[in-house]
Design a protein around this motif. Structure first.
Motif, PDB file in Angstrom:
ATOM      1  N   PRO A 249      -9.818   5.378  -6.360  1.00  0.00           N
ATOM      2  CA  PRO A 249      -9.969   6.692  -6.996  1.00  0.00           C
ATOM      3  C   PRO A 249      -8.635   7.414  -7.046  1.00  0.00           C
ATOM      4  N   GLN A 250      -8.591   8.514  -7.797  1.00  0.00           N
ATOM      5  CA  GLN A 250      -7.326   9.236  -7.951  1.00  0.00           C
ATOM      6  C   GLN A 250      -6.840   9.803  -6.624  1.00  0.00           C
ATOM      7  N   ALA A 251      -7.724  10.417  -5.870  1.00  0.00           N
ATOM      8  CA  ALA A 251      -7.373  10.950  -4.545  1.00  0.00           C
ATOM      9  C   ALA A 251      -7.919   9.981  -3.509  1.00  0.00           C
ATOM     10  N   VAL A 252      -7.010   9.339  -2.757  1.00  0.00           N
ATOM     11  CA  VAL A 252      -7.468   8.215  -1.953  1.00  0.00           C
ATOM     12  C   VAL A 252      -6.553   8.016  -0.747  1.00  0.00           C
ATOM     13  N   LEU A 253      -7.136   7.500   0.328  1.00  0.00           N
ATOM     14  CA  LEU A 253      -6.409   6.998   1.481  1.00  0.00           C
ATOM     15  C   LEU A 253      -6.584   5.485   1.497  1.00  0.00           C
ATOM     16  N   VAL A 254      -5.468   4.764   1.571  1.00  0.00           N
ATOM     17  CA  VAL A 254      -5.475   3.301   1.585  1.00  0.00           C
ATOM     18  C   VAL A 254      -4.819   2.828   2.872  1.00  0.00           C
ATOM     19  N   ARG A 255      -5.445   1.875   3.544  1.00  0.00           N
ATOM     20  CA  ARG A 255      -4.847   1.240   4.702  1.00  0.00           C
ATOM     21  C   ARG A 255      -4.803  -0.260   4.478  1.00  0.00           C
ATOM     22  N   ALA A 256      -3.694  -0.883   4.872  1.00  0.00           N
ATOM     23  CA  ALA A 256      -3.587  -2.336   4.806  1.00  0.00           C
ATOM     24  C   ALA A 256      -2.794  -2.822   6.004  1.00  0.00           C
ATOM     25  N   GLU A 257      -3.275  -3.896   6.618  1.00  0.00           N
ATOM     26  CA  GLU A 257      -2.590  -4.519   7.742  1.00  0.00           C
ATOM     27  C   GLU A 257      -2.260  -5.951   7.358  1.00  0.00           C
ATOM     28  N   PHE A 258      -0.980  -6.326   7.529  1.00  0.00           N
ATOM     29  CA  PHE A 258      -0.510  -7.654   7.163  1.00  0.00           C
ATOM     30  C   PHE A 258      -0.585  -8.538   8.409  1.00  0.00           C
ATOM     31  N   ARG A 259      -1.497  -9.506   8.383  1.00  0.00           N
ATOM     32  CA  ARG A 259      -1.846 -10.230   9.602  1.00  0.00           C
ATOM     33  C   ARG A 259      -1.289 -11.648   9.660  1.00  0.00           C
ATOM     34  N   ALA A 260      -1.068 -12.279   8.525  1.00  0.00           N
ATOM     35  CA  ALA A 260      -0.522 -13.640   8.515  1.00  0.00           C
ATOM     36  C   ALA A 260       0.127 -13.873   7.162  1.00  0.00           C
ATOM     37  N   PRO A 261       1.250 -14.614   7.122  1.00  0.00           N
ATOM     38  CA  PRO A 261       1.931 -14.828   5.847  1.00  0.00           C
ATOM     39  C   PRO A 261       1.119 -15.716   4.905  1.00  0.00           C
ATOM     40  N   VAL A 262       1.310 -15.502   3.618  1.00  0.00           N
ATOM     41  CA  VAL A 262       0.686 -16.313   2.567  1.00  0.00           C
ATOM     42  C   VAL A 262       1.752 -17.256   2.025  1.00  0.00           C
ATOM     43  N   LEU A 263       1.573 -18.561   2.256  1.00  0.00           N
ATOM     44  CA  LEU A 263       2.534 -19.545   1.777  1.00  0.00           C
ATOM     45  C   LEU A 263       2.346 -19.794   0.292  1.00  0.00           C
ATOM     46  N   LEU A 264       3.475 -20.002  -0.414  1.00  0.00           N
ATOM     47  CA  LEU A 264       3.473 -20.234  -1.853  1.00  0.00           C
ATOM     48  C   LEU A 264       3.983 -21.639  -2.174  1.00  0.00           C
ATOM     49  N   PRO A 265       3.340 -22.338  -3.125  1.00  0.00           N
ATOM     50  CA  PRO A 265       2.086 -21.973  -3.781  1.00  0.00           C
ATOM     51  C   PRO A 265       0.918 -22.108  -2.802  1.00  0.00           C
ATOM     52  N   GLY A 266      -0.220 -21.561  -3.184  1.00  0.00           N
ATOM     53  CA  GLY A 266      -1.364 -21.630  -2.294  1.00  0.00           C
ATOM     54  C   GLY A 266      -2.607 -21.063  -2.962  1.00  0.00           C
TER      55      GLY A 266
END
Length: 295
Positions: A249-266
């Motif tokens: 939505p236009q007014a929003v709180l977003v949280r994200a936690e980076f827990r493990a790397p994403v290998l490329l390609p994958g």
């Protein structure tokens, strides 16, 4: 508390900052009790490069051609200023090996891509972590006197610690805004929504759009120099790709936690249920987060 402001006339070039930070890294002695730069970098009169924005939207999966900034795009605008602070001699954590562990974004209203903004970035504090020391970086976007978008990113420098460090939110001891809740709460796996096959050039495409040319994201041979079998996706690309799929939505709180790397390609699975989302591999969760409308 924000320190003295240093007003910039243009956004700094990332390549010299990354090089300087890499050269200084071996001489840093990280500690949660170390001093850190208190200067707030301010860039007034900021206008968005629409061609670069369109490239970012395409690689992250956001719709193109709309007069609106994706919820994650101000982080890209503030990244050179953050590197200006974290690559300096007075920042105690080594830039090489610094890991982006989480981000909390608050957008108070929709942001026009054609608008004019004031951008500011500061280090909010250092905190002990069981694996080292974590720094919090605050990024604010203003229109006039009003903060219209802000974020808190945490970056971890791994090093030997003495005793069992109690983790806390950096810079939050004195009521400097709401602390974030951990996204590592135990819950049932979220239902899979889509499977994404990620090409090996995702890191290079995102680097071209964002300016973040960290070698761990570019090629297998440059990633191997830092201990990775293959190039890994930018954490902020994984978050942006999830949010493009989830919607905000236009007014929003977003949280994200980076827990493990994403290998490329994958191949990864985007999972979501209500406010929560995850990006999962075969045996691990790579990103965990949530989208919370502001009331």
């Amino acid at each position: 508390m924000a320190g003295p402001a240093r007003v910039l006339t243009q956004s700094p070039s990332l390549v010299p900052l990354l090089a300087a930070g890499a050269l200084r890294s071996p001489f840093k002695r990280p500690s949660a009790g170390a001093d850190f730069p208190r200067t707030r970098l301010v860039l007034p009169g900021l206008r968005v490069d629409l061609a670069r924005l369109a490239a970012y939207e395409r690689v992250c999966g956001f719709p193109t051609g709309e007069d609106a900034l994706p919820v994650t795009y101000p982080h890209v605008l503030g990244f050179p200023l953050a590197m200006g602070l974290m690559s300096g001699p007075d920042f105690p954590l080594p830039l090489l090996g610094l890991v982006h562990t989480s981000i909390e974004i608050t957008r108070y209203r929709e942001l026009a891509a054609t608008g004019t903004y004031e951008l500011s970035v500061r280090i909010d504090g250092l905190a002990p972590h069981r694996r080292g020391t974590e720094a919090a970086v605050v990024n604010e976007l203003r229109v006039g006197e009003d903060v219209v978008w802000e974020s808190v990113s945490t970056y971890l420098a791994r090093h030997r610690t003495t005793g069992a460090a109690q983790e806390r939110e950096p810079g939050r001891e004195s009521g400097q805004g709401p602390g974030r809740e951990s996204e590592r709460e135990v819950h049932e796996p979220l239902p899979g929504v889509d499977e994404w096959r990620l090409a090996g050039d995702i890191g290079r495409r995102y680097a071209a759009a964002s300016g973040d040319r960290n070698p761990i994201h570019l090629y297998p041979f440059t990633a191997r120099l830092f201990g990775f079998k293959r190039a890994i996706a930018h954490g902020m690309w994984t978050a942006a790709r999830c949010l493009a799929a989830h919607g905000t939505p236009q007014a929003v709180l977003v949280r994200a936690e980076f827990r493990a790397p994403v290998l490329l390609p994958g191949t990864v699975t985007y999972a979501a249920n209500g406010e929560r989302f995850e990006l999962c591999g075969a045996d691990r969760v790579h990103v965990s987060g949530g989208v919370y409308p502001l009331t």
